[in-house]
Design a protein around this motif. Structure first.
Motif, mmCIF file in Angstrom:
data_model
loop_
_atom_site.group_PDB
_atom_site.id
_atom_site.type_symbol
_atom_site.label_atom_id
_atom_site.label_comp_id
_atom_site.label_asym_id
_atom_site.label_seq_id
_atom_site.Cartn_x
_atom_site.Cartn_y
_atom_site.Cartn_z
ATOM 1 N N GLY A 75 21.521 -28.156 7.411
ATOM 2 C CA GLY A 75 20.098 -28.339 7.154
ATOM 3 C C GLY A 75 19.803 -29.709 6.551
ATOM 4 O O GLY A 75 20.708 -30.513 6.287
ATOM 5 N N ALA A 76 18.518 -29.947 6.331
ATOM 6 C CA ALA A 76 18.116 -31.232 5.764
ATOM 7 C C ALA A 76 18.673 -31.388 4.355
ATOM 8 O O ALA A 76 18.988 -32.498 3.920
ATOM 9 C CB ALA A 76 16.604 -31.345 5.767
ATOM 10 N N ARG A 77 18.823 -30.284 3.661
ATOM 11 C CA ARG A 77 19.327 -30.392 2.281
ATOM 12 C C ARG A 77 20.746 -30.952 2.231
ATOM 13 O O ARG A 77 21.101 -31.630 1.261
ATOM 14 C CB ARG A 77 19.274 -29.026 1.585
ATOM 15 N N CYS A 149 9.865 -39.361 2.680
ATOM 16 C CA CYS A 149 9.614 -38.205 3.540
ATOM 17 C C CYS A 149 8.198 -38.349 4.106
ATOM 18 O O CYS A 149 7.218 -38.126 3.390
ATOM 19 C CB CYS A 149 9.740 -36.918 2.723
ATOM 20 N N ASN A 151 6.367 -36.674 6.134
ATOM 21 C CA ASN A 151 5.487 -35.497 6.218
ATOM 22 C C ASN A 151 5.992 -34.420 5.272
ATOM 23 O O ASN A 151 7.079 -33.878 5.471
ATOM 24 C CB ASN A 151 5.445 -34.951 7.651
ATOM 25 N N THR A 153 6.008 -30.955 4.179
ATOM 26 C CA THR A 153 5.725 -29.672 4.823
ATOM 27 C C THR A 153 4.926 -28.713 3.935
ATOM 28 O O THR A 153 4.084 -27.966 4.425
ATOM 29 C CB THR A 153 7.078 -29.002 5.179
ATOM 30 N N SER A 175 12.049 -34.021 8.941
ATOM 31 C CA SER A 175 12.233 -32.609 9.318
ATOM 32 C C SER A 175 10.993 -31.980 9.947
ATOM 33 O O SER A 175 11.104 -31.230 10.904
ATOM 34 C CB SER A 175 12.625 -31.785 8.087
ATOM 35 N N LYS A 197 11.917 -26.733 12.817
ATOM 36 C CA LYS A 197 10.456 -26.865 12.847
ATOM 37 C C LYS A 197 10.006 -27.399 14.195
ATOM 38 O O LYS A 197 9.324 -26.722 14.952
ATOM 39 C CB LYS A 197 9.995 -27.777 11.713
HETATM 40 N N1 PLP Z 1 12.774 -31.610 4.190
HETATM 41 C C1 PLP Z 1 11.617 -31.148 4.666
HETATM 42 C C2 PLP Z 1 10.508 -32.112 4.957
HETATM 43 C C3 PLP Z 1 11.458 -29.779 4.897
HETATM 44 O O1 PLP Z 1 10.287 -29.310 5.375
HETATM 45 C C4 PLP Z 1 12.524 -28.895 4.617
HETATM 46 C C5 PLP Z 1 12.428 -27.446 4.849
HETATM 47 O O2 PLP Z 1 11.433 -26.832 4.979
HETATM 48 C C6 PLP Z 1 13.704 -29.426 4.109
HETATM 49 C C7 PLP Z 1 13.799 -30.786 3.900
HETATM 50 C C8 PLP Z 1 14.874 -28.542 3.798
HETATM 51 O O3 PLP Z 1 15.442 -28.175 5.010
HETATM 52 P P1 PLP Z 1 16.698 -27.200 5.131
HETATM 53 O O4 PLP Z 1 16.231 -25.851 4.738
HETATM 54 O O5 PLP Z 1 17.050 -27.317 6.581
HETATM 55 O O6 PLP Z 1 17.774 -27.718 4.255
#
Ligand code: PLP
Length: 361
Positions: A75-77, A149, A151, A153, A175, A197
């Motif tokens: 994931g992005a994290r 970042c 956008n 979310t 993301s 997404k």
């Molecule tokens: N960055 C953005 C802009 C996000 O919207 C999200 C998740 O909603 C994340 C990071 C975290 O993503 P992940 O749950 O894939 O680690």
């Protein structure tokens, strides 16, 4: 059955054509008598899927040849950690733009690696939430890179400007906005995005990294987060999320058929204009983000009378409009309207909102 439109912020709606195709191929993919998720990632069949997906993604974003595309886990994290781990080098700091929840979360993770130079760009304009424009960002010369970042979310707030900071390495968490509009990839050092997404199923994260940034990871960075290791192994250092990779490839094909990112840009603008238009034309609904910073992907809105929130959510669900509840840290409602959401879905939502106001206003 009522037509369902899913406004979830992620995992989010996928194009119905893609889901139908995946359904048809599920148990007998390409005549193999098995599904694509049951074959080796090293088989020639899967390598063909992987290569086609990468090529289509490159075509859609016009990614220059000196960038690697990595199909990652975590994931992005995971990228919140991978970025400082790969890019800090000998520097003690990196610039981190704080415009909302996710940018802030990236800063918290970066603090494990360095002392981030946090630049808070949150502002108010005409009583509305806004973000400072890029020319006002006070970047630090000693910083290894600048992370932002575009956008947010959860906050529904966005920076539409493209970065232009000279030699500074720019890193962006895309993301919730990737593939929703054309971008100039050459302005970035690293772009990353969780797939769930605007791309495909959760489990896959796309990273686009400029080649000269490879090979600089700190010794302690786990191999599965080391961009050089991933690039050298064509994203198959360990077993990749094959099904998510395959399905994302179908989404890329779908996007190309729909006219690519330029067409999505127009459609996304039309959807956002429609929804914000209904909110702005009513005293019953409210969005508190300044117009220049409004997200086209995630539209938070409040009901003037929050005691109606529960009934709004119950009635919208019955009308086939799913997942409109706002994030717990913001409250109210949020409609996420990524690429897969058709204009028809947003029209149905706005008609419902107008009718709800007529009955409860
Ligand atoms: N960055 C953005 C802009 C996000 O919207 C999200 C998740 O909603 C994340 C990071 C975290 O993503 P992940 O749950 O894939 O680690």
């Amino acid at each position: 059955m009522t037509q369902v439109y899913n406004f979830s912020s992620g995992p989010a709606m996928l194009p119905v054509e893609v889901l139908r195709r995946a359904e048809q191929e599920l148990t007998n993919w390409h005549g193999l008598g098995t599904s694509v998720m049951e074959i080796s990632h090293r088989s020639k069949e899967f390598i063909a899927v992987a290569e086609a997906a990468e090529q289509d993604f490159r075509d859609l974003l016009k990614i220059p040849a000196n960038y690697k595309v990595l199909f990652c886990h975590g994931g992005a994290r995971a990228q919140f950690a991978a970025i400082p781990g790969n890019l800090l080098g000998d520097a003690k700091t990196a610039d981190y733009i704080d415009g909302g929840y996710w940018a802030h979360s990236a800063i918290k993770e970066a603090e494990k690696f360095c002392s981030p130079n946090t630049i808070d760009i949150k502002a108010t304009r005409d009583g509305k939430r806004a973000l400072l424009p890029m020319r006002e960002w006070q970047l630090n010369d000693d910083a290894a890179y600048v992370h932002f970042c575009p956008n947010e979310t959860i906050d529904g707030i966005a920076i539409d400007e493209e970065p232009d900071f000279g030699d500074k390495i720019v890193v962006a968490d895309l993301s919730s906005t990737i593939l929703s509009r054309p971008i100039d990839v050459s302005r970035y050092g690293v772009i990353y995005a969780g797939a769930q997404k605007n791309i495909g199923p959760a489990g896959l994260t796309l990273v686009v990294v400029r080649e000269d940034l490879l090979g600089k990871a700190q010794r302690y960075v786990p191999s599965i987060l080391d961009y050089k290791v991933l690039a050298e192994n064509e994203s198959m250092f360990n077993t990749p999320p094959t099904f998510a990779w395959y399905l994302s490839g179908l989404v890329f094909k779908w996007l190309k058929e729909k006219g690519g990112v330029a067409e999505m840009d127009k459609l996304n603008q039309a959807k956002a204009d429609l929804l914000y238009g209904v909110i702005d034309n009513s005293a019953f609904y409210r969005n508190d983000v300044a117009s220049e910073n409004r997200s086209r992907m995630n539209v938070p809105f409040q009901l003037a009378d929050s005691s109606l929130d529960k009934v709004f959510l119950e009635e919208s669900l019955k009308a086939g409009l799913h997942a409109l509840k706002g994030h717990r840290v913001v409250g109210g409602m949020r409609a996420s309207i990524y690429n897969a959401m058709p204009l028809e879905g947003v029209k149905t939502l706005t008609e419902f909102m107008v009718d709800f106001e007529r009955r409860h206003g």
